[in-house]
Design a protein around this motif. Structure first.
Motif, short mmCIF file in Angstrom:
data_model
loop_
_atom_site.label_atom_id
_atom_site.label_comp_id
_atom_site.label_asym_id
_atom_site.label_seq_id
_atom_site.Cartn_x
_atom_site.Cartn_y
_atom_site.Cartn_z
N UNK A 176 0.84 -1.19 0.00
CA UNK A 176 0.00 0.00 0.00
C UNK A 176 0.88 1.25 0.00
N UNK A 177 0.38 2.30 -0.61
CA UNK A 177 1.04 3.60 -0.49
C UNK A 177 0.84 4.05 0.95
N UNK A 178 1.75 4.86 1.49
CA UNK A 178 1.59 5.33 2.87
C UNK A 178 0.26 6.05 3.05
N UNK A 179 -0.32 5.86 4.23
CA UNK A 179 -1.55 6.61 4.54
C UNK A 179 -1.27 7.48 5.77
N UNK A 180 -1.98 8.57 5.87
CA UNK A 180 -1.69 9.60 6.86
C UNK A 180 -2.86 9.80 7.82
N UNK A 181 -2.63 10.68 8.79
CA UNK A 181 -3.66 10.98 9.79
C UNK A 181 -4.43 12.24 9.40
N UNK A 190 -3.55 18.51 4.05
CA UNK A 190 -3.09 19.85 3.65
C UNK A 190 -4.24 20.84 3.74
N UNK A 191 -4.00 21.99 4.38
CA UNK A 191 -5.08 23.00 4.50
C UNK A 191 -5.54 23.49 3.12
N UNK A 192 -4.62 23.57 2.17
CA UNK A 192 -4.98 23.98 0.81
C UNK A 192 -4.34 23.01 -0.17
N UNK A 193 -5.16 22.24 -0.84
CA UNK A 193 -4.65 21.26 -1.81
C UNK A 193 -4.55 21.97 -3.15
N UNK A 194 -3.38 21.95 -3.74
CA UNK A 194 -3.18 22.68 -5.00
C UNK A 194 -3.95 22.04 -6.15
N UNK A 246 1.63 13.30 -5.31
CA UNK A 246 2.91 13.84 -5.77
C UNK A 246 2.81 14.21 -7.23
N UNK A 247 2.97 15.48 -7.52
CA UNK A 247 2.95 15.92 -8.93
C UNK A 247 4.38 15.89 -9.47
N UNK A 248 4.50 15.55 -10.73
CA UNK A 248 5.78 15.49 -11.42
C UNK A 248 6.48 16.85 -11.40
N UNK A 249 5.68 17.91 -11.21
CA UNK A 249 6.27 19.26 -11.18
C UNK A 249 6.98 19.56 -9.87
N UNK A 250 6.84 18.67 -8.88
CA UNK A 250 7.61 18.82 -7.66
C UNK A 250 6.87 19.31 -6.43
N UNK A 251 5.56 19.21 -6.43
CA UNK A 251 4.83 19.57 -5.21
C UNK A 251 4.01 18.37 -4.75
N UNK A 309 1.23 5.93 -8.01
CA UNK A 309 1.80 6.60 -9.18
C UNK A 309 1.67 8.12 -9.02
N UNK A 310 2.34 8.83 -9.94
CA UNK A 310 2.35 10.29 -9.90
C UNK A 310 0.99 10.90 -10.28
N UNK A 311 0.86 12.17 -9.95
CA UNK A 311 -0.39 12.90 -10.13
C UNK A 311 -1.02 12.85 -11.51
N UNK A 312 -0.21 12.87 -12.55
CA UNK A 312 -0.83 12.96 -13.88
C UNK A 312 -1.60 11.71 -14.27
N UNK A 313 -1.36 10.58 -13.53
CA UNK A 313 -2.13 9.36 -13.81
C UNK A 313 -3.56 9.47 -13.26
N UNK A 314 -3.76 10.40 -12.32
CA UNK A 314 -5.03 10.44 -11.57
C UNK A 314 -6.07 11.27 -12.30
N UNK A 315 -6.60 10.68 -13.35
CA UNK A 315 -7.53 11.38 -14.24
C UNK A 315 -8.73 11.97 -13.49
#
Ligand SMILES: Nc1nc2c(c(=O)[nH]1)N[C@H]1C(S)=C(S)[C@@H](COP(=O)(O)O)O[C@H]1N2
Ligand SMILES: [Mo]
Length: 261
Positions: free
Chosen positions: A61-66, A71-75, A130-135, A221-227
């Protein structure tokens, strides 16, 4: 466990063995003489995927968080409001007429309403995008698990990839023609427990900027896969008839098809 997994597992081991043996053979000719090895060498991306899967268990599994990590503001990124008349009509109508069309290489093509999707087996997960652009941003996602949905439509034996067709037109400056955002994954990721068709984000219906009414979450996978802005899912044997044939809008522009993290 679907039968496909066992088949792919065998293919995985065969491919990895060929790949692992390649550097030891010294000469490329010998490697190239083995059609299996040649196939692997021609597709470095496939090789990367195989190696990654050998190092991490298929079901990892990918890590899961609490909750407090959210994030207060998701880009929002890429398209944040599709420039498409049909989509805008759906927004105006609060997506009442929206249906997820699932077809292609399946025995039982189907159209799912949002109510039907919300009644299906679901998963809630707090993950990092995780976006390929680095954020990166962390959010809580809830959605219908893709695996059970696929079993319901009964993939044909020759189906190999799950393609996601979106509502938003890709900016056509870099490529000719009116094309809409699309992406694809294989059955490893399709049946992964964290692969969901998300309709809720942080306990509220998915907002337009993040892909309303439904978006893919494929957490390893990276963000761009998440259609985002999902309209149609199509099962295919290969990518030949899609866009420039590389399996996704960004892949057609040079990004890797397998964007594992
Ligand atoms: N339909 C569609 N899906 C998309 C995109 C897009 O432009 N259109 N951008 C991708 C990229 S590069 C990223 S990083 C994420 C951004 O998701 P977010 O807007 O929820 O941050 O969506 C991905 N999925
Ligand atoms: Mo991205």
């Amino acid at each position: 466990m679907p039968r496909r997994f066992r088949i792919d597992r065998r293919r995985l081991l065969t491919g990895a063995a060929a790949a692992a043996g390649a550097p030891l053979l010294g000469g490329c000719d010998k490697v190239a003489a083995d059609p299996r090895a040649r196939h692997v060498l021609e597709q470095t991306e496939v090789l990367t995927r195989w190696v990654q899967r050998l190092l991490t268990p298929r079901t990892a599994l990918a890590p899961e968080y609490a909750e407090e990590d959210i994030s207060p503001a998701f880009k929002p990124n890429g398209t944040t409001n599709p420039d498409d008349d049909d989509y805008q009509d759906m927004v105006a109508n609060k997506f009442a007429d929206w249906r997820l069309d699932v077809g292609g290489l399946v025995a039982r093509p189907a159209k799912f309403t949002m109510d039907a999707l919300r009644a299906m087996p679901s998963r809630t997960q707090i993950t990092r995008h995780d976006c390929v652009e680095g954020w990166s941003c962390i959010a809580k996602w809830k959605g219908a698990m893709l695996g059970p949905l696929l079993r319901q439509v009964e993939p044909a034996p020759n189906a190999r990839y799950v393609v996601f067709h979106c509502a938003d037109p890709m900016d056509s400056e870099s490529m000719a023609g009116a094309e809409k955002y699309y992406e694809s994954i294989d059955f490893y990721d399709a049946y992964h427990p964290q692969t969901i068709l998300a309709y809720d984000m942080n306990d509220a219906p998915l907002p337009v900027r993040h892909g309303a009414p439904l978006r893919l979450r494929v957490e390893r996978q990276l963000g761009y896969k998440m259609a985002k802005y999902l309209m149609r899912i199509e099962l295919v044997e290969n990518f030949a008839s899609l866009g420039a044939g590389m399996g996704g809008s960004w892949e057609d522009r040079g990004y890797a098809w397998y964007a594992g993290i």
